[in-house]
Design an enzyme around this catalytic site. Structure first.
Site, PDB file in Angstrom:
ATOM      1  N   SER A 146      -2.269   0.266  -1.518  1.00 50.05           N
ATOM      2  CA  SER A 146      -2.701  -0.652  -2.567  1.00 50.05           C
ATOM      3  C   SER A 146      -2.614   0.016  -3.942  1.00 50.05           C
ATOM      4  O   SER A 146      -1.547   0.436  -4.357  1.00 50.05           O
ATOM      5  CB  SER A 146      -4.115  -1.150  -2.262  1.00 50.05           C
ATOM      6  OG  SER A 146      -4.475  -2.190  -3.130  1.00 50.05           O
ATOM      7  N   ASP A 305      -1.017  -5.101  -8.843  1.00 53.42           N
ATOM      8  CA  ASP A 305      -1.049  -3.745  -8.292  1.00 53.42           C
ATOM      9  C   ASP A 305       0.192  -3.507  -7.429  1.00 53.42           C
ATOM     10  O   ASP A 305       0.982  -4.428  -7.208  1.00 53.42           O
ATOM     11  CB  ASP A 305      -2.353  -3.500  -7.536  1.00 53.42           C
ATOM     12  CG  ASP A 305      -2.488  -4.328  -6.272  1.00 53.42           C
ATOM     13  OD1 ASP A 305      -1.722  -5.286  -6.084  1.00 53.42           O
ATOM     14  OD2 ASP A 305      -3.365  -4.020  -5.449  1.00 53.42           O
ATOM     15  N   ASP A 307       1.046  -3.302  -4.292  1.00 54.18           N
ATOM     16  CA  ASP A 307       1.407  -4.159  -3.154  1.00 54.18           C
ATOM     17  C   ASP A 307       1.182  -5.638  -3.446  1.00 54.18           C
ATOM     18  O   ASP A 307       1.307  -6.488  -2.575  1.00 54.18           O
ATOM     19  CB  ASP A 307       0.684  -3.730  -1.875  1.00 54.18           C
ATOM     20  CG  ASP A 307      -0.805  -4.006  -1.909  1.00 54.18           C
ATOM     21  OD1 ASP A 307      -1.406  -3.879  -2.993  1.00 54.18           O
ATOM     22  OD2 ASP A 307      -1.378  -4.332  -0.851  1.00 54.18           O
ATOM     23  N   ASP A 309      -1.329  -7.671  -4.114  1.00 54.55           N
ATOM     24  CA  ASP A 309      -2.374  -8.559  -3.609  1.00 54.55           C
ATOM     25  C   ASP A 309      -3.479  -8.767  -4.649  1.00 54.55           C
ATOM     26  O   ASP A 309      -4.271  -9.689  -4.529  1.00 54.55           O
ATOM     27  CB  ASP A 309      -2.944  -8.080  -2.266  1.00 54.55           C
ATOM     28  CG  ASP A 309      -3.563  -6.693  -2.322  1.00 54.55           C
ATOM     29  OD1 ASP A 309      -3.499  -6.037  -3.387  1.00 54.55           O
ATOM     30  OD2 ASP A 309      -4.100  -6.264  -1.283  1.00 54.55           O
TER      31      ASP A 309
END
Length: 579
Positions: A146, A305, A307, A309
Protein backbone atom coordinates in the site's frame (compact mmCIF):
# COMPACT_ATOMS: atom_id res chain seq x y z
CA UNK A 1 14.57 -22.32 17.83
CA UNK A 2 16.66 -19.24 18.67
CA UNK A 3 17.19 -16.50 16.12
CA UNK A 4 20.82 -17.56 15.75
CA UNK A 5 19.74 -21.10 14.87
CA UNK A 6 17.30 -19.79 12.25
CA UNK A 7 20.06 -17.58 10.89
CA UNK A 8 22.40 -20.56 10.64
CA UNK A 9 19.70 -22.54 8.81
CA UNK A 10 19.55 -19.79 6.19
CA UNK A 11 23.27 -19.13 6.15
CA UNK A 12 24.12 -22.79 5.48
CA UNK A 13 21.40 -23.32 2.86
CA UNK A 14 23.41 -23.99 -0.29
CA UNK A 15 20.63 -23.13 -2.76
CA UNK A 16 19.92 -19.72 -1.22
CA UNK A 17 18.95 -17.11 -3.80
CA UNK A 18 22.11 -15.30 -4.97
CA UNK A 19 20.87 -11.79 -4.20
CA UNK A 20 19.70 -12.80 -0.74
CA UNK A 21 23.05 -14.56 -0.16
CA UNK A 22 24.90 -11.30 -0.90
CA UNK A 23 22.59 -9.34 1.39
CA UNK A 24 23.01 -11.90 4.17
CA UNK A 25 26.79 -11.80 3.85
CA UNK A 26 26.69 -8.00 4.08
CA UNK A 27 24.82 -8.27 7.40
CA UNK A 28 27.31 -10.69 8.97
CA UNK A 29 28.69 -8.09 11.42
CA UNK A 30 25.37 -6.32 12.10
CA UNK A 31 23.98 -8.44 14.93
CA UNK A 32 21.06 -6.12 15.75
CA UNK A 33 19.71 -6.21 12.17
CA UNK A 34 20.35 -9.95 11.98
CA UNK A 35 18.35 -10.53 15.15
CA UNK A 36 15.46 -8.43 13.84
CA UNK A 37 15.60 -10.37 10.55
CA UNK A 38 15.44 -13.77 12.23
CA UNK A 39 14.00 -13.44 15.75
CA UNK A 40 10.53 -14.45 14.54
CA UNK A 41 8.68 -15.51 11.43
CA UNK A 42 7.11 -12.69 9.43
CA UNK A 43 3.60 -12.72 10.78
CA UNK A 44 0.92 -13.89 8.39
CA UNK A 45 -2.22 -12.41 9.92
CA UNK A 46 -5.86 -12.23 8.91
CA UNK A 47 -5.01 -9.48 6.41
CA UNK A 48 -2.02 -11.30 4.94
CA UNK A 49 1.51 -10.15 5.64
CA UNK A 50 3.66 -7.08 5.20
CA UNK A 51 7.27 -6.43 6.03
CA UNK A 52 10.63 -5.04 5.04
CA UNK A 53 12.43 -6.59 2.09
CA UNK A 54 15.55 -8.63 2.73
CA UNK A 55 16.90 -12.00 3.86
CA UNK A 56 15.42 -13.68 6.92
CA UNK A 57 12.34 -15.32 8.33
CA UNK A 58 11.04 -11.90 9.44
CA UNK A 59 11.45 -10.25 6.03
CA UNK A 60 9.65 -10.21 2.70
CA UNK A 61 11.55 -12.39 0.23
CA UNK A 62 10.86 -15.23 -2.21
CA UNK A 63 10.93 -17.81 0.59
CA UNK A 64 8.47 -16.07 2.91
CA UNK A 65 6.21 -15.38 -0.10
CA UNK A 66 6.37 -19.07 -1.04
CA UNK A 67 5.48 -19.97 2.53
CA UNK A 68 2.40 -17.73 2.42
CA UNK A 69 1.37 -19.18 -0.95
CA UNK A 70 2.03 -22.72 0.29
CA UNK A 71 -0.32 -22.24 3.24
CA UNK A 72 -2.92 -20.78 0.92
CA UNK A 73 -2.49 -23.71 -1.49
CA UNK A 74 -3.00 -26.27 1.29
CA UNK A 75 -6.18 -24.47 2.35
CA UNK A 76 -7.55 -24.41 -1.22
CA UNK A 77 -6.72 -28.09 -1.70
CA UNK A 78 -8.92 -28.89 1.29
CA UNK A 79 -11.82 -27.04 -0.37
CA UNK A 80 -11.79 -29.57 -3.23
CA UNK A 81 -11.24 -29.79 -6.98
CA UNK A 82 -13.76 -27.08 -7.87
CA UNK A 83 -11.88 -24.55 -5.71
CA UNK A 84 -8.58 -25.59 -7.36
CA UNK A 85 -10.01 -25.22 -10.87
CA UNK A 86 -11.59 -21.85 -10.11
CA UNK A 87 -8.15 -20.80 -9.00
CA UNK A 88 -6.44 -17.65 -7.81
CA UNK A 89 -6.04 -14.23 -9.47
CA UNK A 90 -2.76 -12.45 -8.68
CA UNK A 91 -2.07 -8.74 -9.12
CA UNK A 92 0.89 -6.62 -8.10
CA UNK A 93 1.89 -2.99 -7.72
CA UNK A 94 4.96 -0.90 -8.59
CA UNK A 95 7.13 -1.87 -5.60
CA UNK A 96 10.50 -3.57 -5.56
CA UNK A 97 10.13 -7.31 -6.19
CA UNK A 98 6.36 -7.13 -6.79
CA UNK A 99 6.38 -8.89 -10.23
CA UNK A 100 8.82 -11.50 -8.89
CA UNK A 101 6.73 -12.22 -5.79
CA UNK A 102 3.57 -12.49 -7.91
CA UNK A 103 5.19 -15.16 -10.07
CA UNK A 104 6.66 -17.00 -7.06
CA UNK A 105 3.16 -17.18 -5.57
CA UNK A 106 1.78 -18.48 -8.90
CA UNK A 107 4.50 -21.15 -9.17
CA UNK A 108 3.87 -22.31 -5.59
CA UNK A 109 0.11 -22.55 -6.16
CA UNK A 110 0.72 -24.16 -9.56
CA UNK A 111 2.79 -26.91 -7.97
CA UNK A 112 -0.43 -27.99 -6.23
CA UNK A 113 -2.37 -28.00 -9.49
CA UNK A 114 -4.22 -24.79 -8.66
CA UNK A 115 -5.23 -22.60 -11.61
CA UNK A 116 -3.66 -19.13 -11.49
CA UNK A 117 -4.26 -15.88 -13.39
CA UNK A 118 -1.48 -13.29 -13.23
CA UNK A 119 -1.85 -9.77 -14.60
CA UNK A 120 0.54 -8.83 -17.40
CA UNK A 121 1.64 -5.64 -15.60
CA UNK A 122 0.93 -3.66 -12.45
CA UNK A 123 -2.75 -3.10 -11.59
CA UNK A 124 -4.68 -1.36 -8.80
CA UNK A 125 -5.80 -3.43 -5.84
CA UNK A 126 -9.51 -2.71 -6.54
CA UNK A 127 -9.14 -4.19 -10.02
CA UNK A 128 -7.85 -7.39 -8.40
CA UNK A 129 -11.00 -7.46 -6.27
CA UNK A 130 -13.09 -6.98 -9.41
CA UNK A 131 -11.13 -9.61 -11.34
CA UNK A 132 -11.75 -12.29 -8.70
CA UNK A 133 -15.50 -11.80 -9.19
CA UNK A 134 -15.30 -11.36 -12.96
CA UNK A 135 -13.30 -14.57 -13.47
CA UNK A 136 -15.30 -16.50 -10.83
CA UNK A 137 -12.03 -17.34 -9.12
CA UNK A 138 -11.90 -18.93 -5.72
CA UNK A 139 -9.41 -16.47 -4.30
CA UNK A 140 -7.10 -13.57 -5.05
CA UNK A 141 -3.71 -12.22 -4.03
CA UNK A 142 -2.26 -8.77 -4.42
CA UNK A 143 1.43 -8.10 -3.87
CA UNK A 144 1.55 -4.66 -2.30
CA UNK A 145 2.51 -2.74 0.81
CA UNK A 146 0.00 0.00 0.00
CA UNK A 147 1.45 3.38 1.07
CA UNK A 148 4.35 2.06 3.17
CA UNK A 149 7.94 3.23 2.57
CA UNK A 150 9.94 1.78 -0.38
CA UNK A 151 11.66 -0.92 1.71
CA UNK A 152 8.33 -2.68 2.34
CA UNK A 153 6.21 -5.14 0.39
CA UNK A 154 3.30 -7.39 1.26
CA UNK A 155 0.94 -10.24 0.39
CA UNK A 156 -2.83 -9.69 0.74
CA UNK A 157 -5.41 -12.46 0.31
CA UNK A 158 -8.94 -12.14 -1.07
CA UNK A 159 -11.95 -14.46 -1.00
CA UNK A 160 -14.22 -15.51 -3.86
CA UNK A 161 -16.55 -12.55 -3.22
CA UNK A 162 -13.65 -10.21 -4.05
CA UNK A 163 -13.32 -9.02 -0.47
CA UNK A 164 -10.39 -9.39 1.84
CA UNK A 165 -10.88 -12.57 3.84
CA UNK A 166 -12.97 -12.20 7.02
CA UNK A 167 -11.50 -13.64 10.24
CA UNK A 168 -12.95 -17.20 9.89
CA UNK A 169 -11.39 -18.31 6.59
CA UNK A 170 -8.38 -16.07 7.17
CA UNK A 171 -7.56 -17.83 10.44
CA UNK A 172 -7.68 -21.20 8.66
CA UNK A 173 -5.15 -19.98 6.09
CA UNK A 174 -3.00 -18.52 8.87
CA UNK A 175 -2.99 -21.95 10.53
CA UNK A 176 -1.93 -23.60 7.25
CA UNK A 177 0.87 -21.06 6.76
CA UNK A 178 2.09 -21.69 10.29
CA UNK A 179 2.19 -25.45 9.61
CA UNK A 180 4.88 -24.95 6.95
CA UNK A 181 8.07 -26.03 8.69
CA UNK A 182 10.83 -24.87 6.34
CA UNK A 183 10.25 -21.95 3.98
CA UNK A 184 13.57 -22.62 2.24
CA UNK A 185 12.57 -25.99 0.78
CA UNK A 186 9.04 -25.33 -0.54
CA UNK A 187 8.74 -26.84 -4.04
CA UNK A 188 7.55 -24.65 -6.92
CA UNK A 189 6.44 -25.52 -10.44
CA UNK A 190 8.20 -24.43 -13.61
CA UNK A 191 6.74 -21.20 -15.02
CA UNK A 192 7.06 -22.28 -18.68
CA UNK A 193 5.37 -25.62 -17.99
CA UNK A 194 2.50 -23.97 -16.13
CA UNK A 195 1.92 -21.63 -19.07
CA UNK A 196 2.14 -24.49 -21.55
CA UNK A 197 -0.48 -26.58 -19.76
CA UNK A 198 -2.76 -23.61 -19.15
CA UNK A 199 -2.51 -23.69 -15.34
CA UNK A 200 -0.95 -20.22 -15.45
CA UNK A 201 -2.75 -17.65 -17.59
CA UNK A 202 -1.61 -14.09 -18.16
CA UNK A 203 -4.54 -11.66 -18.09
CA UNK A 204 -4.92 -7.99 -18.90
CA UNK A 205 -6.96 -5.99 -21.38
CA UNK A 206 -10.17 -8.04 -21.27
CA UNK A 207 -10.41 -7.62 -17.50
CA UNK A 208 -9.47 -3.93 -17.79
CA UNK A 209 -12.30 -3.21 -20.21
CA UNK A 210 -14.86 -5.05 -18.08
CA UNK A 211 -13.74 -3.06 -15.03
CA UNK A 212 -13.86 0.24 -16.91
CA UNK A 213 -17.39 -0.51 -18.08
CA UNK A 214 -18.53 -1.15 -14.53
CA UNK A 215 -16.90 2.07 -13.35
CA UNK A 216 -19.28 4.07 -15.52
CA UNK A 217 -22.28 2.61 -13.66
CA UNK A 218 -21.53 4.65 -10.53
CA UNK A 219 -22.12 8.02 -12.24
CA UNK A 220 -25.20 9.66 -10.75
CA UNK A 221 -25.72 12.73 -12.96
CA UNK A 222 -23.87 12.61 -16.32
CA UNK A 223 -25.83 15.57 -17.72
CA UNK A 224 -24.57 17.80 -14.91
CA UNK A 225 -20.96 16.81 -15.67
CA UNK A 226 -21.44 17.93 -19.28
CA UNK A 227 -22.51 21.37 -18.04
CA UNK A 228 -19.09 22.11 -16.57
CA UNK A 229 -16.79 19.79 -18.55
CA UNK A 230 -15.43 22.56 -20.77
CA UNK A 231 -13.84 24.51 -17.93
CA UNK A 232 -13.55 22.04 -15.05
CA UNK A 233 -9.88 21.27 -14.39
CA UNK A 234 -8.40 18.31 -12.53
CA UNK A 235 -4.77 17.70 -11.57
CA UNK A 236 -4.05 14.08 -10.69
CA UNK A 237 -1.00 12.30 -9.29
CA UNK A 238 -0.67 8.51 -9.02
CA UNK A 239 2.36 9.02 -6.74
CA UNK A 240 4.43 6.61 -8.89
CA UNK A 241 1.88 3.84 -8.42
CA UNK A 242 -0.78 1.86 -10.29
CA UNK A 243 -3.49 4.50 -10.71
CA UNK A 244 -2.28 6.45 -13.74
CA UNK A 245 -4.12 4.61 -16.53
CA UNK A 246 -7.37 3.52 -14.80
CA UNK A 247 -8.04 6.86 -13.09
CA UNK A 248 -7.48 8.84 -16.27
CA UNK A 249 -9.61 6.39 -18.26
CA UNK A 250 -12.44 6.60 -15.74
CA UNK A 251 -12.48 10.41 -15.69
CA UNK A 252 -12.24 10.64 -19.48
CA UNK A 253 -15.14 8.23 -19.98
CA UNK A 254 -17.25 10.36 -17.58
CA UNK A 255 -16.77 13.34 -19.88
CA UNK A 256 -14.11 15.32 -18.02
CA UNK A 257 -11.95 17.00 -20.67
CA UNK A 258 -9.17 18.64 -18.65
CA UNK A 259 -7.30 16.05 -16.60
CA UNK A 260 -3.60 16.74 -16.14
CA UNK A 261 -1.20 14.27 -14.56
CA UNK A 262 1.77 15.45 -12.52
CA UNK A 263 4.57 14.44 -14.93
CA UNK A 264 7.25 13.89 -12.25
CA UNK A 265 4.98 11.35 -10.50
CA UNK A 266 3.24 9.76 -13.47
CA UNK A 267 5.42 6.72 -14.06
CA UNK A 268 5.92 3.76 -11.70
CA UNK A 269 8.91 4.19 -9.40
CA UNK A 270 9.49 1.72 -6.55
CA UNK A 271 11.64 4.28 -4.77
CA UNK A 272 8.83 6.88 -4.77
CA UNK A 273 11.63 9.35 -5.34
CA UNK A 274 9.63 12.60 -5.36
CA UNK A 275 7.96 12.15 -1.96
CA UNK A 276 9.01 11.31 1.59
CA UNK A 277 5.99 9.02 1.79
CA UNK A 278 3.71 7.84 -1.06
CA UNK A 279 0.69 8.35 1.17
CA UNK A 280 -2.02 10.83 0.14
CA UNK A 281 -2.84 11.23 3.85
CA UNK A 282 0.49 13.07 4.13
CA UNK A 283 -0.01 16.63 2.91
CA UNK A 284 3.54 16.79 1.58
CA UNK A 285 2.60 14.21 -1.06
CA UNK A 286 0.54 16.95 -2.75
CA UNK A 287 3.38 19.46 -3.08
CA UNK A 288 3.98 18.95 -6.81
CA UNK A 289 0.26 18.65 -7.56
CA UNK A 290 -0.33 21.96 -5.77
CA UNK A 291 2.38 23.66 -7.80
CA UNK A 292 0.78 22.40 -10.98
CA UNK A 293 -2.71 23.29 -9.79
CA UNK A 294 -1.67 26.87 -9.10
CA UNK A 295 -0.43 27.23 -12.69
CA UNK A 296 -3.66 25.93 -14.24
CA UNK A 297 -6.11 27.09 -11.54
CA UNK A 298 -7.36 23.51 -11.13
CA UNK A 299 -10.69 22.95 -9.42
CA UNK A 300 -9.49 19.84 -7.56
CA UNK A 301 -6.27 17.92 -6.99
CA UNK A 302 -6.44 14.13 -6.64
CA UNK A 303 -3.69 11.81 -5.38
CA UNK A 304 -3.81 8.03 -5.08
CA UNK A 305 -1.48 5.75 -3.14
CA UNK A 306 0.72 3.15 -4.90
CA UNK A 307 -1.92 0.39 -5.07
CA UNK A 308 -4.76 2.86 -5.76
CA UNK A 309 -7.15 1.90 -3.01
CA UNK A 310 -6.87 5.26 -1.20
CA UNK A 311 -7.29 8.77 -2.56
CA UNK A 312 -6.59 12.20 -1.13
CA UNK A 313 -8.19 15.44 -2.29
CA UNK A 314 -7.00 19.04 -2.20
CA UNK A 315 -9.26 22.00 -3.00
CA UNK A 316 -9.00 25.76 -2.71
CA UNK A 317 -10.11 27.10 0.66
CA UNK A 318 -11.47 30.52 1.57
CA UNK A 319 -7.99 32.03 1.22
CA UNK A 320 -7.62 30.66 -2.30
CA UNK A 321 -4.95 28.19 -1.18
CA UNK A 322 -5.10 24.46 -1.80
CA UNK A 323 -6.07 22.55 1.32
CA UNK A 324 -5.95 18.77 1.70
CA UNK A 325 -9.27 17.48 3.02
CA UNK A 326 -9.41 14.70 5.58
CA UNK A 327 -10.84 11.30 4.76
CA UNK A 328 -13.79 12.00 7.03
CA UNK A 329 -14.52 15.27 5.23
CA UNK A 330 -14.37 13.65 1.79
CA UNK A 331 -16.61 10.84 3.05
CA UNK A 332 -19.17 13.37 4.29
CA UNK A 333 -19.17 15.17 0.92
CA UNK A 334 -19.60 11.94 -1.04
CA UNK A 335 -22.32 10.59 1.22
CA UNK A 336 -24.27 13.86 1.32
CA UNK A 337 -24.19 14.07 -2.49
CA UNK A 338 -25.14 10.43 -3.09
CA UNK A 339 -28.13 10.60 -0.74
CA UNK A 340 -29.48 13.91 -2.02
CA UNK A 341 -28.98 13.19 -5.73
CA UNK A 342 -30.40 9.67 -5.55
CA UNK A 343 -33.35 10.99 -3.52
CA UNK A 344 -34.00 13.66 -6.14
CA UNK A 345 -33.92 11.04 -8.89
CA UNK A 346 -36.08 8.58 -6.94
CA UNK A 347 -33.35 5.92 -6.98
CA UNK A 348 -32.55 5.83 -3.26
CA UNK A 349 -33.56 2.45 -1.85
CA UNK A 350 -35.74 2.48 1.28
CA UNK A 351 -33.31 0.13 3.01
CA UNK A 352 -30.18 1.93 1.78
CA UNK A 353 -27.42 1.50 4.37
CA UNK A 354 -24.16 3.30 5.05
CA UNK A 355 -21.15 1.33 6.29
CA UNK A 356 -18.29 2.92 8.21
CA UNK A 357 -15.63 1.85 10.69
CA UNK A 358 -15.51 2.46 14.44
CA UNK A 359 -12.76 5.09 13.99
CA UNK A 360 -14.61 7.02 11.29
CA UNK A 361 -16.36 10.34 12.03
CA UNK A 362 -19.91 10.39 13.34
CA UNK A 363 -20.91 13.12 10.88
CA UNK A 364 -21.75 10.40 8.35
CA UNK A 365 -24.24 8.87 10.77
CA UNK A 366 -25.84 12.28 11.30
CA UNK A 367 -26.19 12.85 7.55
CA UNK A 368 -27.70 9.40 7.00
CA UNK A 369 -30.05 9.69 10.00
CA UNK A 370 -31.52 12.94 8.74
CA UNK A 371 -32.65 11.07 5.64
CA UNK A 372 -33.92 8.08 7.60
CA UNK A 373 -31.03 5.81 6.65
CA UNK A 374 -29.18 3.38 8.90
CA UNK A 375 -25.42 3.56 9.48
CA UNK A 376 -23.66 0.37 10.54
CA UNK A 377 -20.25 0.35 12.21
CA UNK A 378 -17.60 -2.27 11.49
CA UNK A 379 -14.13 -2.89 12.84
CA UNK A 380 -11.30 -0.96 11.21
CA UNK A 381 -10.32 -2.54 7.91
CA UNK A 382 -12.29 -2.54 4.70
CA UNK A 383 -12.60 -6.34 4.79
CA UNK A 384 -15.31 -5.90 7.41
CA UNK A 385 -17.22 -3.51 5.14
CA UNK A 386 -16.84 -6.06 2.32
CA UNK A 387 -18.15 -8.78 4.62
CA UNK A 388 -21.27 -6.69 5.38
CA UNK A 389 -21.89 -6.06 1.66
CA UNK A 390 -21.79 -9.82 1.09
CA UNK A 391 -24.25 -10.33 3.94
CA UNK A 392 -26.64 -7.74 2.47
CA UNK A 393 -26.38 -9.36 -0.95
CA UNK A 394 -27.36 -12.72 0.53
CA UNK A 395 -30.19 -11.54 2.81
CA UNK A 396 -31.67 -8.53 0.94
CA UNK A 397 -32.35 -7.02 4.38
CA UNK A 398 -30.25 -3.97 3.53
CA UNK A 399 -29.12 -2.28 0.35
CA UNK A 400 -25.52 -1.08 0.24
CA UNK A 401 -25.26 2.62 -0.54
CA UNK A 402 -21.77 3.70 0.47
CA UNK A 403 -18.88 2.43 2.56
CA UNK A 404 -15.93 4.38 3.87
CA UNK A 405 -13.19 4.74 6.44
CA UNK A 406 -11.31 7.77 7.70
CA UNK A 407 -8.04 6.67 6.10
CA UNK A 408 -9.07 7.82 2.60
CA UNK A 409 -10.86 4.61 1.59
CA UNK A 410 -14.29 4.71 -0.11
CA UNK A 411 -16.55 2.41 -2.11
CA UNK A 412 -19.58 3.35 -4.19
CA UNK A 413 -20.20 0.44 -6.59
CA UNK A 414 -20.14 -3.02 -5.02
CA UNK A 415 -18.74 -4.73 -8.14
CA UNK A 416 -15.54 -4.18 -6.13
CA UNK A 417 -15.41 -5.39 -2.52
CA UNK A 418 -12.51 -3.32 -1.27
CA UNK A 419 -11.89 0.40 -1.10
CA UNK A 420 -11.51 1.70 -4.64
CA UNK A 421 -9.66 4.94 -5.36
CA UNK A 422 -10.54 4.76 -9.07
CA UNK A 423 -14.25 4.90 -8.26
CA UNK A 424 -13.55 7.50 -5.59
CA UNK A 425 -11.63 9.83 -7.93
CA UNK A 426 -14.57 9.69 -10.33
CA UNK A 427 -17.21 10.40 -7.67
CA UNK A 428 -15.16 13.16 -6.02
CA UNK A 429 -14.85 14.82 -9.43
CA UNK A 430 -18.62 14.53 -9.91
CA UNK A 431 -19.35 16.10 -6.51
CA UNK A 432 -16.90 18.94 -7.21
CA UNK A 433 -18.54 19.45 -10.61
CA UNK A 434 -21.94 19.64 -8.87
CA UNK A 435 -20.76 22.44 -6.61
CA UNK A 436 -19.21 24.22 -9.59
CA UNK A 437 -22.66 24.33 -11.24
CA UNK A 438 -23.77 26.19 -8.07
CA UNK A 439 -20.84 28.60 -8.34
CA UNK A 440 -19.11 27.03 -5.34
CA UNK A 441 -15.92 25.15 -4.60
CA UNK A 442 -15.81 21.71 -2.99
CA UNK A 443 -14.49 23.39 0.16
CA UNK A 444 -17.53 25.68 0.29
CA UNK A 445 -19.67 22.57 -0.08
CA UNK A 446 -17.98 21.10 2.98
CA UNK A 447 -18.65 24.26 4.99
CA UNK A 448 -22.33 24.01 4.04
CA UNK A 449 -22.42 20.51 5.51
CA UNK A 450 -20.72 21.73 8.69
CA UNK A 451 -23.22 24.55 9.02
CA UNK A 452 -26.06 22.04 8.80
CA UNK A 453 -24.69 19.23 10.97
CA UNK A 454 -22.09 20.86 13.24
CA UNK A 455 -18.34 21.20 13.02
CA UNK A 456 -16.83 17.73 13.17
CA UNK A 457 -13.05 17.52 13.28
CA UNK A 458 -10.80 14.50 13.63
CA UNK A 459 -7.08 13.80 13.74
CA UNK A 460 -4.68 10.89 13.81
CA UNK A 461 -1.30 10.37 15.45
CA UNK A 462 0.92 7.38 14.75
CA UNK A 463 3.75 6.05 16.85
CA UNK A 464 6.21 3.70 15.11
CA UNK A 465 8.25 1.49 17.43
CA UNK A 466 10.34 -0.94 15.39
CA UNK A 467 11.81 -4.27 16.35
CA UNK A 468 11.27 -6.55 19.31
CA UNK A 469 11.57 -3.74 21.88
CA UNK A 470 9.02 -1.66 19.99
CA UNK A 471 6.45 -4.46 19.90
CA UNK A 472 6.80 -4.89 23.67
CA UNK A 473 6.38 -1.13 24.23
CA UNK A 474 3.15 -1.09 22.22
CA UNK A 475 1.72 -3.96 24.27
CA UNK A 476 2.75 -2.26 27.51
CA UNK A 477 1.06 0.96 26.40
CA UNK A 478 -2.23 -0.81 25.70
CA UNK A 479 -2.03 -2.63 29.03
CA UNK A 480 -1.54 0.69 30.86
CA UNK A 481 -4.63 2.23 29.24
CA UNK A 482 -6.66 -0.92 30.00
CA UNK A 483 -5.63 -1.24 33.62
CA UNK A 484 -5.73 2.47 34.44
CA UNK A 485 -8.17 4.16 32.04
CA UNK A 486 -8.44 7.96 32.13
CA UNK A 487 -11.49 9.23 34.02
CA UNK A 488 -11.63 12.86 32.84
CA UNK A 489 -10.18 14.21 29.59
CA UNK A 490 -10.27 17.89 28.46
CA UNK A 491 -12.61 18.53 31.38
CA UNK A 492 -15.19 16.00 30.24
CA UNK A 493 -15.94 12.70 31.95
CA UNK A 494 -15.10 9.47 30.17
CA UNK A 495 -18.63 8.11 29.75
CA UNK A 496 -18.09 4.90 27.77
CA UNK A 497 -15.12 2.56 27.42
CA UNK A 498 -15.16 0.06 24.57
CA UNK A 499 -12.65 -2.78 24.68
CA UNK A 500 -12.91 -4.68 21.42
CA UNK A 501 -10.51 -7.37 22.63
CA UNK A 502 -12.79 -8.40 25.51
CA UNK A 503 -15.91 -7.45 23.48
CA UNK A 504 -17.08 -5.34 26.41
CA UNK A 505 -18.63 -1.88 26.50
CA UNK A 506 -18.59 -0.25 29.93
CA UNK A 507 -21.00 2.58 30.77
CA UNK A 508 -18.87 4.29 33.39
CA UNK A 509 -21.57 6.16 35.35
CA UNK A 510 -23.43 3.07 36.53
CA UNK A 511 -20.73 0.48 35.81
CA UNK A 512 -23.10 -1.23 33.39
CA UNK A 513 -21.56 -3.70 30.92
CA UNK A 514 -22.72 -4.54 27.39
CA UNK A 515 -21.45 -7.01 24.82
CA UNK A 516 -19.90 -5.66 21.61
CA UNK A 517 -21.10 -7.90 18.77
CA UNK A 518 -18.15 -7.29 16.45
CA UNK A 519 -15.20 -9.70 16.06
CA UNK A 520 -12.49 -9.39 18.71
CA UNK A 521 -9.74 -6.87 17.98
CA UNK A 522 -7.05 -5.30 20.14
CA UNK A 523 -8.64 -1.84 20.10
CA UNK A 524 -9.63 0.54 22.91
CA UNK A 525 -12.11 3.40 22.43
CA UNK A 526 -13.06 6.04 24.98
CA UNK A 527 -16.18 8.19 24.53
CA UNK A 528 -16.47 11.43 26.48
CA UNK A 529 -19.66 12.94 27.87
CA UNK A 530 -19.41 15.90 25.46
CA UNK A 531 -19.49 13.66 22.37
CA UNK A 532 -15.73 13.64 21.79
CA UNK A 533 -13.85 10.35 21.59
CA UNK A 534 -10.40 8.86 21.16
CA UNK A 535 -9.20 5.42 20.21
CA UNK A 536 -5.99 3.33 20.42
CA UNK A 537 -5.37 0.77 17.70
CA UNK A 538 -2.12 -1.14 17.05
CA UNK A 539 -1.45 -2.11 13.44
CA UNK A 540 -1.66 -5.79 12.57
CA UNK A 541 0.94 -5.50 9.81
CA UNK A 542 3.35 -2.75 10.90
CA UNK A 543 5.34 -1.89 14.06
CA UNK A 544 2.95 0.96 14.73
CA UNK A 545 0.14 2.08 17.02
CA UNK A 546 -2.41 4.67 15.93
CA UNK A 547 -4.30 7.18 18.06
CA UNK A 548 -7.57 8.58 16.71
CA UNK A 549 -9.19 11.75 18.04
CA UNK A 550 -12.64 13.22 17.25
CA UNK A 551 -14.68 16.18 18.45
CA UNK A 552 -17.66 18.24 17.35
CA UNK A 553 -18.76 21.75 18.19
CA UNK A 554 -20.99 24.67 17.26
CA UNK A 555 -18.20 26.77 15.77
CA UNK A 556 -15.22 26.09 13.53
CA UNK A 557 -12.72 27.68 15.93
CA UNK A 558 -14.21 26.09 19.04
CA UNK A 559 -14.15 22.59 17.59
CA UNK A 560 -10.58 23.03 16.34
CA UNK A 561 -9.39 24.16 19.77
CA UNK A 562 -11.14 21.25 21.46
CA UNK A 563 -9.47 18.78 19.08
CA UNK A 564 -6.03 20.24 19.78
CA UNK A 565 -6.60 20.00 23.54
CA UNK A 566 -7.79 16.38 23.30
CA UNK A 567 -4.84 15.34 21.17
CA UNK A 568 -2.30 17.08 23.41
CA UNK A 569 -3.66 15.63 26.65
CA UNK A 570 -3.72 12.02 25.41
CA UNK A 571 -0.38 12.13 23.59
CA UNK A 572 1.30 13.63 26.67
CA UNK A 573 0.18 10.55 28.59
CA UNK A 574 1.37 8.26 25.78
CA UNK A 575 4.82 9.83 25.73
CA UNK A 576 5.10 9.53 29.52
CA UNK A 577 4.31 5.80 29.21
CA UNK A 578 6.80 5.18 26.38
CA UNK A 579 9.79 7.06 27.83
Amino acid sequence: MSWKEVYQKWNTFEQLDIELRDQLDALAEDEKTLEDSFYKELEFGTGGMRGELGPGSNRMNIYTVRKAAEGMARYIEEQGTVAKSRGVVIAYDSRYKSPLFAMEAAKTLGYHGIQTYVFDALRPTPELSFAVRYLHAYSGVVITASHNPPEYNGFKVYGHDGGQLPPGPAEKIVAKVNEVENELTIPVADEAELKANGNLQIIGEKVDQAYYQQLQTIIVNPAMIKEVADDFKIVYTPLHGTGNLPVREGLKDMGFKHVEVVPEQELPDPNFSTVKSPNPEEHAAFELAMQQGEKTNADILLGTDPDTDRVGVAVKNEDGKYQVLTGNQVGALLLNYLINEKKNQGTLADNATVLKTIVTSEIGRDIASKHGLETVDTLTGFKFIGEKIKEYEETDANSFLFGYEESYGYLIGDFVRDKDAVQSCMMIAEVAAYYKTKGKTLYQGLLEIFEEYGYYFESLQSLTLKGKDGAEQIQALLKAFRNDPPKVVIGSDVAVIEDYQSSERTLVDNDQHETITLPKSNVLKYKLADGSWFCLRPSGTEPKIKFYFAVNGDTFAGAKEKLQNLETEIMDRVHQLTK
